[in-house]
Design a protein around this motif. Structure first.
Motif, PDB file in Angstrom:
ATOM      1  N   THR A   6      -4.285  18.248  -6.051  1.00 20.22           N
ATOM      2  CA  THR A   6      -3.692  18.977  -4.936  1.00 20.22           C
ATOM      3  C   THR A   6      -3.541  20.451  -5.299  1.00 20.22           C
ATOM      4  O   THR A   6      -3.833  21.341  -4.504  1.00 20.22           O
ATOM      5  N   ALA A   7      -3.114  20.683  -6.520  1.00 14.00           N
ATOM      6  CA  ALA A   7      -2.925  22.055  -6.962  1.00 14.00           C
ATOM      7  C   ALA A   7      -4.233  22.819  -6.967  1.00 14.00           C
ATOM      8  O   ALA A   7      -4.283  23.998  -6.652  1.00 14.00           O
ATOM      9  N   LYS A   8      -5.289  22.089  -7.321  1.00 15.59           N
ATOM     10  CA  LYS A   8      -6.601  22.728  -7.348  1.00 15.59           C
ATOM     11  C   LYS A   8      -7.085  23.069  -5.956  1.00 15.59           C
ATOM     12  O   LYS A   8      -8.146  23.643  -5.780  1.00 15.59           O
ATOM     13  N   GLY A   9      -6.330  22.648  -4.951  1.00 15.42           N
ATOM     14  CA  GLY A   9      -6.692  22.996  -3.587  1.00 15.42           C
ATOM     15  C   GLY A   9      -7.592  21.985  -2.908  1.00 15.42           C
ATOM     16  O   GLY A   9      -8.176  22.274  -1.871  1.00 15.42           O
ATOM     17  N   VAL A  10      -7.724  20.785  -3.528  1.00 14.18           N
ATOM     18  CA  VAL A  10      -8.486  19.748  -2.847  1.00 14.18           C
ATOM     19  C   VAL A  10      -7.725  19.333  -1.599  1.00 14.18           C
ATOM     20  O   VAL A  10      -6.497  19.231  -1.616  1.00 14.18           O
ATOM     21  N   HIS A  11      -8.436  19.136  -0.525  1.00 14.58           N
ATOM     22  CA  HIS A  11      -7.790  18.847   0.746  1.00 14.58           C
ATOM     23  C   HIS A  11      -6.977  17.555   0.670  1.00 14.58           C
ATOM     24  O   HIS A  11      -7.349  16.600  -0.009  1.00 14.58           O
ATOM     25  N   ASN A  12      -5.881  17.548   1.365  1.00 13.35           N
ATOM     26  CA  ASN A  12      -4.935  16.437   1.314  1.00 13.35           C
ATOM     27  C   ASN A  12      -5.580  15.072   1.555  1.00 13.35           C
ATOM     28  O   ASN A  12      -5.393  14.129   0.774  1.00 13.35           O
ATOM     29  N   SER A  13      -6.364  14.975   2.636  1.00 17.34           N
ATOM     30  CA  SER A  13      -6.945  13.676   2.961  1.00 17.34           C
ATOM     31  C   SER A  13      -7.947  13.247   1.896  1.00 17.34           C
ATOM     32  O   SER A  13      -8.107  12.066   1.604  1.00 17.34           O
ATOM     33  N   THR A  14      -8.626  14.216   1.312  1.00 18.85           N
ATOM     34  CA  THR A  14      -9.570  13.880   0.252  1.00 18.85           C
ATOM     35  C   THR A  14      -8.819  13.352  -0.962  1.00 18.85           C
ATOM     36  O   THR A  14      -9.256  12.402  -1.621  1.00 18.85           O
ATOM     37  N   VAL A  15      -7.705  13.987  -1.252  1.00 15.17           N
ATOM     38  CA  VAL A  15      -6.904  13.531  -2.385  1.00 15.17           C
ATOM     39  C   VAL A  15      -6.550  12.068  -2.195  1.00 15.17           C
ATOM     40  O   VAL A  15      -6.727  11.231  -3.079  1.00 15.17           O
ATOM     41  N   ILE A  16      -6.083  11.788  -0.988  1.00 18.05           N
ATOM     42  CA  ILE A  16      -5.628  10.419  -0.744  1.00 18.05           C
ATOM     43  C   ILE A  16      -6.777   9.428  -0.807  1.00 18.05           C
ATOM     44  O   ILE A  16      -6.726   8.428  -1.515  1.00 18.05           O
ATOM     45  N   SER A  17      -7.866   9.754  -0.088  1.00 20.80           N
ATOM     46  CA  SER A  17      -8.928   8.764  -0.031  1.00 20.80           C
ATOM     47  C   SER A  17      -9.682   8.668  -1.358  1.00 20.80           C
ATOM     48  O   SER A  17     -10.054   7.594  -1.776  1.00 20.80           O
ATOM     49  N   LYS A  18      -9.908   9.800  -2.013  1.00 16.24           N
ATOM     50  CA  LYS A  18     -10.750   9.742  -3.203  1.00 16.24           C
ATOM     51  C   LYS A  18      -9.985   9.391  -4.462  1.00 16.24           C
ATOM     52  O   LYS A  18     -10.454   8.648  -5.309  1.00 16.24           O
ATOM     53  N   HIS A  19      -8.808   9.948  -4.594  1.00 17.80           N
ATOM     54  CA  HIS A  19      -8.109   9.789  -5.869  1.00 17.80           C
ATOM     55  C   HIS A  19      -6.997   8.767  -5.807  1.00 17.80           C
ATOM     56  O   HIS A  19      -6.966   7.811  -6.567  1.00 17.80           O
ATOM     57  N   ALA A  20      -6.093   8.996  -4.873  1.00 11.88           N
ATOM     58  CA  ALA A  20      -4.876   8.196  -4.891  1.00 11.88           C
ATOM     59  C   ALA A  20      -5.127   6.742  -4.451  1.00 11.88           C
ATOM     60  O   ALA A  20      -4.740   5.802  -5.136  1.00 11.88           O
ATOM     61  N   LEU A  21      -5.822   6.597  -3.309  1.00  8.37           N
ATOM     62  CA  LEU A  21      -5.953   5.272  -2.731  1.00  8.37           C
ATOM     63  C   LEU A  21      -6.623   4.299  -3.687  1.00  8.37           C
ATOM     64  O   LEU A  21      -6.198   3.166  -3.859  1.00  8.37           O
TER      65      LEU A  21
ATOM     66  N   THR B 161       0.839  -1.196   0.000  1.00  5.67           N
ATOM     67  CA  THR B 161       0.000   0.000   0.000  1.00  5.67           C
ATOM     68  C   THR B 161       0.877   1.250   0.000  1.00  5.67           C
ATOM     69  O   THR B 161       0.662   2.192  -0.763  1.00  5.67           O
ATOM     70  N   ARG B 162       1.874   1.207   0.857  1.00  4.52           N
ATOM     71  CA  ARG B 162       2.755   2.358   0.984  1.00  4.52           C
ATOM     72  C   ARG B 162       3.428   2.667  -0.349  1.00  4.52           C
ATOM     73  O   ARG B 162       3.372   3.790  -0.848  1.00  4.52           O
ATOM     74  N   SER B 163       4.067   1.643  -0.943  1.00  2.00           N
ATOM     75  CA  SER B 163       4.850   1.919  -2.140  1.00  2.00           C
ATOM     76  C   SER B 163       3.948   2.306  -3.306  1.00  2.00           C
ATOM     77  O   SER B 163       4.261   3.217  -4.067  1.00  2.00           O
ATOM     78  N   SER B 164       2.804   1.637  -3.428  1.00  2.00           N
ATOM     79  CA  SER B 164       1.988   1.988  -4.598  1.00  2.00           C
ATOM     80  C   SER B 164       1.277   3.317  -4.388  1.00  2.00           C
ATOM     81  O   SER B 164       1.014   4.039  -5.346  1.00  2.00           O
ATOM     82  N   LEU B 165       1.032   3.675  -3.143  1.00  2.00           N
ATOM     83  CA  LEU B 165       0.440   4.990  -2.880  1.00  2.00           C
ATOM     84  C   LEU B 165       1.447   6.089  -3.212  1.00  2.00           C
ATOM     85  O   LEU B 165       1.111   7.108  -3.833  1.00  2.00           O
ATOM     86  N   LEU B 166       2.675   5.873  -2.819  1.00  2.00           N
ATOM     87  CA  LEU B 166       3.721   6.855  -3.125  1.00  2.00           C
ATOM     88  C   LEU B 166       3.841   7.034  -4.630  1.00  2.00           C
ATOM     89  O   LEU B 166       4.001   8.151  -5.133  1.00  2.00           O
ATOM     90  N   GLU B 167       3.757   5.934  -5.333  1.00  2.00           N
ATOM     91  CA  GLU B 167       3.845   5.955  -6.792  1.00  2.00           C
ATOM     92  C   GLU B 167       2.724   6.826  -7.375  1.00  2.00           C
ATOM     93  O   GLU B 167       2.954   7.705  -8.190  1.00  2.00           O
ATOM     94  N   VAL B 168       1.493   6.535  -6.883  1.00  6.43           N
ATOM     95  CA  VAL B 168       0.328   7.237  -7.427  1.00  6.43           C
ATOM     96  C   VAL B 168       0.383   8.726  -7.084  1.00  6.43           C
ATOM     97  O   VAL B 168       0.002   9.574  -7.890  1.00  6.43           O
ATOM     98  N   LEU B 169       0.883   9.017  -5.873  1.00 11.05           N
ATOM     99  CA  LEU B 169       0.911  10.418  -5.449  1.00 11.05           C
ATOM    100  C   LEU B 169       1.770  11.278  -6.374  1.00 11.05           C
ATOM    101  O   LEU B 169       1.603  12.485  -6.444  1.00 11.05           O
ATOM    102  N   ARG B 170       2.696  10.620  -7.069  1.00  6.33           N
ATOM    103  CA  ARG B 170       3.550  11.381  -7.972  1.00  6.33           C
ATOM    104  C   ARG B 170       2.875  11.632  -9.314  1.00  6.33           C
ATOM    105  O   ARG B 170       3.360  12.414 -10.103  1.00  6.33           O
TER     106      ARG B 170
END
Lengths: 499, 305, 327
Positions: free
Chosen positions: C230-245, C213-222
């Motif tokens: 993130t640039a659009k200002g979506v909150h960090n936790s939302t980015v992770i739960s909605k998009h990245a995860l 989970t860790r490694s593939s999440l890091l991959e996706v976050l890039r």
């Protein structure tokens, strides 16, 4: 106020529930293979069978006979027949009355060579089973084996009308104190009290047998209170601690078996008595019993249990004496000996093997330990054509009589004589012994002499005599462990559980 | 497309994408450094074992049975007796763990080595030759893979006899298919590459092409798999020994120590505890190194692109 | 596609046939005679010979194999030598317990592993990350059965409501009881029996999932779309739960599938330690008893489950990801 009343009511319900439905949880060393007494051989199947089915007579804990389905029996004057007088009004679990026909059916089935009976050899002495009347049955005997009662006491009676059902062994019916309810293998077997049991309804309502093969797990489960009782394979190292704990009752009784080193007499070095004597003197029996078995059991002295009348206390024993062992080897002119020592995968036996290896190395004998899986090991030992072994560790148990303890092992034609041992004098004694009445002085004298010959020849080095260990929680009463392991639950209906 | 090669395609995906996952640079180096260091220590312990044991690992003393661990300091002085306690025959647990390093590393090395050799051989042949040969080889690999590994190992040991050599063989056999699959897929990818074409055009023999040109470029993932496989093999030996199918005395293996020690886990937990710690540490070392190597090679591959 | 499926099914049958031949050979190569083992240390040679004849074990091996295969093709896997019960019954008794344990272990692993992995990725290079990575490394490295033994002798002995051994009633049955009658007691009993074995088996998988989970999440976050969010200002936790995860979990799902197959036969030693009535124990016991029909039947059954699961996974890939084509 209201709440507490509800709580009290709830509590009362719970208590009532536990009082009404007492279930005895029995831990066992292994799962039963099958519950058909005719085709099964292993201790753990028999342990479960005793509460469900019954033999005509049983062995008491002092190894005397006790009536069961037969209330009495007598031998004909010349010993050519024995007649059993059966209890009347005994019912099988399916409601039918037990009669002499069931007895005849069971024994005939076992003696029929077309049937896959496990141990018909024990009953060869029976020529004919005759039903005299519904409550009287006579066995006509050849007189070749005077100890036949011991074997009759091991065969549970199967109902004639259900015995041919192929599923009998997985859902048996008998006359015992408990009815079979269900069995999911490797998990649990459940029995319930038989309301019409002839000796009075059992004191608990249900019994649950739980197989736990891991010795450590079984003990932990017992200590955690998840098992009420268990018998067998109690880790010796834990016994002293358990005995000091007043939550538990540790029961110990002299067993009917022993472990031994067998020497392959086909090996030219082992054929020399001095070499065998040397090994016997190398075995630190006291240290093994004291430390490896943690004081469970006694030092091995021979094939006969020291607690029985047939035991010969006057035969010399082999004390631990490495110096003497070294001298004996010198006398025999043996040098630089390398021998293989075979054992099965069993923690205690492996430890004994390592102890012997260590002792032997000290006087210049190289002992290679070969631990094998049971199947491979037993093939190696029992295959007399190849006889590819030097020394092995094996056990012999169920020695309720000296014939059982000696004939197959030491008679030159014995089925379990794997080491090619033979002594005509001993053969003759063993043949005489089995024809004499077991309770006669002649019989005792014959077997005492047989032991003297055997111990001088030393084809085996006896390691220890077993001791049976059973555990029960302090809330259990009415259980006495049996020296004959298979029969340890024969009076399960007398056990009470107060918890 | 044949069924085997199709099966290979999609199921390779997870490991591909796993391989892409990277740890941060510092940690990545830490993995290799830490793992390598641990392994170096273990290997030197194995080599110098007889000189390192504080007591004779075979010396029995039935009166020191299940002796409790005394620790390194007793009454203000360095203690060398029963530092980690005594076992069921009163032998020093620490000394036996030190000697046991040999068996564990040897089992890992030989089992992994065998599976590497045969896996590479089968994988390379299947991938390079293709066609019928590929079908047959990969079918056999599929058959081996279809059986649960530990069960297959148990059955093999039961058939050949329970001892350390057969345990190594069994573990190796179980691990061959994974290695063969990996190598085959690498070979397939490289077979049509430009430089192999070039070598072929220059008239290089098939053997030369496979071993010199293809395998030289496929060794990295095989090395990673082997490093990680060392740990798996060591645990497998412990499991087999636990079930009574592994090492025999007087050889000492951690798995067997643990297996015999567990009998008395209540009175003498140290006999079960410490060999398990040794196994865990060793496996840990190899998975650290394996992870590190994987990241390293992944980066190199990326750099090459 | 149809051709591909037929091809795979044909290959699957060949594989199973191969499995049955190999198992048959291995078990019959093993020194040891089932009757002798059954009769034990005091077996009499006469009885061994007589019973071998009665059960037909004196016939040539190829004849025995063909006769076994013949019945197997008709759905009859034979009768256990040792237990005198149909092999299918014996398997049917154990398989649910094994599946129950495998599912529970995987569930635990996922429930604990994914959050731990996310935490490690979000707090990359902090003590949290290092601690969770260390934990997962140790989790992978420690042998299951050793963890099990330690749990038994510590946790089970000190926490009274955690049992030491065995299985409660089947979880599905007790769950149904709960749903229909509202009685939670049996369900609770099943669950508490399941807990420790599931932890022992699940630890290593949990560790694996954490790392993955860790490694593939890091991959996706890039990846670009995450950066954009993130640039659009979506909150960090939302980015992770909605998009990245969601994107990062695909490899996790795969590993869960692979592990399930491995667990069906791989949890043997843990089953032995916890006296869990699973199929691994059945097979190990039967191997040591040389109970040929049971070993053959049950390994074949596990292999069948394994190859079928693989086939389904491969097919589902092609459905999820249309780029993979089988032509």
């Amino acid at each position: 106020m209201k709440l507490s009343r509800i709580l009290i009511a709830l509590l009362a319900c719970l208590l009532a529930g536990s009082v009404l439905g007492q279930r005895l949880i029995v831990g066992t060393v292994a799962e039963a293979s099958d519950l058909d007494p005719r085709t099964t051989y292993d201790v753990y199947s028999y342990q479960r069978m005793y509460p469900i089915m019954e033999p005509l007579i049983v062995l008491d804990t002092d190894l005397g006979y006790r009536p069961r389905l037969a209330h009495s029996w007598d031998f004909a004057e010349d010993g050519s027949q024995v007649t059993f007088y059966l209890r009347e009004g005994v019912r099988f679990h399916h409601g039918r009355e037990f009669t002499a026909d069931d007895v005849k059916y069971t024994f005939d089935w076992v003696l029929n060579p077309e049937n896959p009976a496990a141990n018909p050899g024990l009953y060869e002495d029976i020529e004919l089973v005759e039903v005299v009347d519904p409550y009287t049955v006579t066995f006509h005997l050849t007189g070749e084996n005077a100890f036949i009662l011991n074997y009759i006491a091991r065969l549970h009676i199967v109902p004639a009308d259900l015995g041919d059902d192929p599923s009998f062994g997985s859902a048996p019916v008998g006359t015992g104190a408990f009815e079979f309810v269900s069995w999911s293998r490797d998990d649990r077997m459940i029995l319930k009290a038989f309301e019409e049991y002839w000796d009075g309804r059992a004191k608990v309502d249900e019994v649950e047998f739980r197989p736990i093969t891991e010795d450590s797990t079984r003990l932990l489960a017992f200590e955690a209170g998840e098992l009420d009782i268990y018998h067998g394979q109690v880790v010796p190292a834990e016994v002293p601690r358990l005995e000091g704990d007043d939550r538990f009752v540790v029961q110990r009784v002299t067993g009917l078996g022993h472990a031994y080193l067998g020497f392959n007499l086909r090996n030219e070095e082992l054929a020399k008595p001095e070499v065998r004597h040397a090994f016997s003197h190398l075995l630190p029996r006291e240290a093994i019993v004291e430390r490896v078995y943690e004081g469970v059991g006694t030092v091995g002295t021979g094939p006969i249990s020291p607690d029985t009348a047939f035991y010969n206390p006057d035969i010399p024993t082999y004390e631990y004496d490495p110096e003497l062992a070294r001298e004996l080897l010198e006398q025999a002119g043996v040098e630089g000996l390398t021998l293989r020592l075979h054992t099965k995968e069993n923690p205690v036996r492996m430890q004994i093997a390592e102890v012997l290896q260590f002792e032997a190395a000290n006087i210049g004998i190289d002992v290679e330990i070969h631990i094998e899986e049971f199947g491979a090991f037993i093939d190696r030992i029992m295959d007399t054509d190849t006889a590819d072994f030097d020394i092995f560790i094996l056990g012999w148990s169920g020695n309720v009589d000296p014939n059982y303890a000696m004939y197959e092992l030491f008679h030159s034609a014995g089925g379990s004589n794997f080491i090619a041992y033979g002594n005509p004098d001993l053969d003759e004694l063993l043949e005489t012994g089995r024809r004499l009445p077991p309770d006669s002085e002649e019989s005792v004298a014959v077997y005492k002499e047989a032991q003297a010959i055997l111990m001088a020849d030393a084809p085996f080095a006896f390691i220890n005599n077993t001791e049976e260990v059973g555990l029960n929680q302090s809330w259990i009463s009415g259980w006495e462990i049996h020296p004959y392991t298979s029969a340890t639950y024969q009076d399960l209906h007398l056990i009470e559980k107060k918890r | 497309m044949t069924s085997t090669s199709a099966a290979q395609g999609p199921t390779q995906r997870p490991s591909r994408s796993r391989r892409k996952g990277r740890l941060p640079k510092a940690l990545r180096n830490m993995n290799i450094v830490l793992g390598g260091l641990l392994i170096a220590v273990l290997v030197s312990v194995a080599i110098f074992a007889p000189h390192l044991t504080p007591m004779d690992p075979q010396q029995q003393d039935l009166w020191g049975r299940h002796e409790a661990p005394r620790g390194l300091w007793v009454n203000g002085a360095l203690n060398t007796e029963y530092v980690l306690g005594g076992d069921e025959l009163g032998r020093d647990v620490l000394s036996r763990i030190i000697m046991g390093t040999r068996v564990s590393l040897l089992v890992g090395l030989i089992a992994t080595g065998l599976s590497l050799v045969f896996g590479v051989l089968f994988g390379a042949i299947a991938g390079y030759v293709g066609g019928r040969v590929d079908d047959v080889i990969m079918r056999v690999m599929d058959i081996l893979l279809a059986m649960p590994g530990i069960l297959l190992a148990i059955a093999i040991v039961a058939a050949l006899g329970a001892n350390i050599v057969n345990a190594m063989l069994a573990i190796a056999v179980v691990r061959i298919p994974t290695m063969a699959r990996l190598v085959r897929s690498e070979v397939l990818a490289l077979r049509e590459s430009e430089y192999v074409e070039a070598a072929r055009a220059l008239g290089a023999s098939h053997v030369r092409i496979v071993f010199l040109h293809i395998l030289r470029n496929a060794w990295a993932p095989a090395l990673v798999l082997s490093t990680l496989g060392m740990g798996t093999a060591i645990v497998a030996e412990a499991s087999l020994s636990f079930l009574g199918l592994g090492t025999q005395p007087p050889d000492i293996s951690w798995g067997r120590m643990l297996s015999v020690g567990r009998e008395a886990i209540r009175s003498a937990p140290h006999v079960t505890l410490y060999p398990g710690v040794a196994i865990t540490l060793t496996v840990l070392a190899f998975s650290l190194l394996g992870d590190g190597l994987r990241d390293l090679f992944d980066n190199r591959l990326k750099d090459r692109k | 596609m149809l051709k591909y499926v037929l091809n795979r099914v044909f290959g699957l049958l060949i594989t199973l046939l191969g499995v049955s031949v190999i198992v048959f050979m291995l078990v019959h190569m093993s020194p040891g005679d089932p009757i002798r083992i059954m009769l034990g240390e005091q077996a009499r040679p006469d009885d061994v010979e007589r019973l071998n004849r009665l059960y037909g074990f004196d016939r040539p091996l190829p004849v025995q194999y063909v006769s076994w295969l013949g019945s197997a093709l008709q759905g009859d896997l034979g009768t256990s030598i040792r237990q005198q019960a149909p092999v299918l019954t014996l398997i049917a008794e154990r398989l649910p317990a094994t599946i129950e344990l495998a599912v529970a272990a995987l569930l635990l692993a996922v429930i604990a592993g994914i959050p731990l992995g996310v935490l490690a990725a979000v707090y990359r290079n902090t003590p949290i990350d290092i601690a969770s990575m260390f934990l997962s490394l140790v989790g992978v490295a420690a042998p299951n059965f050793w963890v099990g033994l330690l749990l038994l002798s510590t946790v089970a002995m000190s926490v009274t409501w955690i049992p030491v051994f065995g299985r409660g009633d089947p979880l599905l049955a007790t769950f149904w009881t709960f749903v229909t009658s509202g009685n939670p007691a049996p369900l609770w009993d099943s669950l508490r029996h399941l807990l420790l074995p599931a932890v022992a088996v699940g630890t290593s998988i949990m560790a694996l999932i954490t790392r993955l989970t860790r490694s593939s999440l890091l991959e996706v976050l890039r990846l670009d779309f995450v950066r954009t969010a993130t640039a659009k200002g979506v909150h960090n936790s939302t980015v992770i739960s909605k998009h990245a995860l969601r994107n990062a979990l695909l490899p996790v799902v795969t590993i869960v599938g692979v592990q399930f197959g491995a667990l069906l036969g791989g949890a043997i030693v843990t089953e032995v330690v916890f006296a869990w009535p699973g199929i691994g124990r059945l097979i190990v016991d039967s191997i040591s008893q040389r109970d040929f029909p049971v070993v053959q039947g049950s390994i074949l059954m596990l292999a069948a489950v394994f190859v079928l699961a693989n086939l389904l996974v491969d097919l589902s890939y092609s459905l999820i990801n249309p780029r993979i084509r089988y032509d």
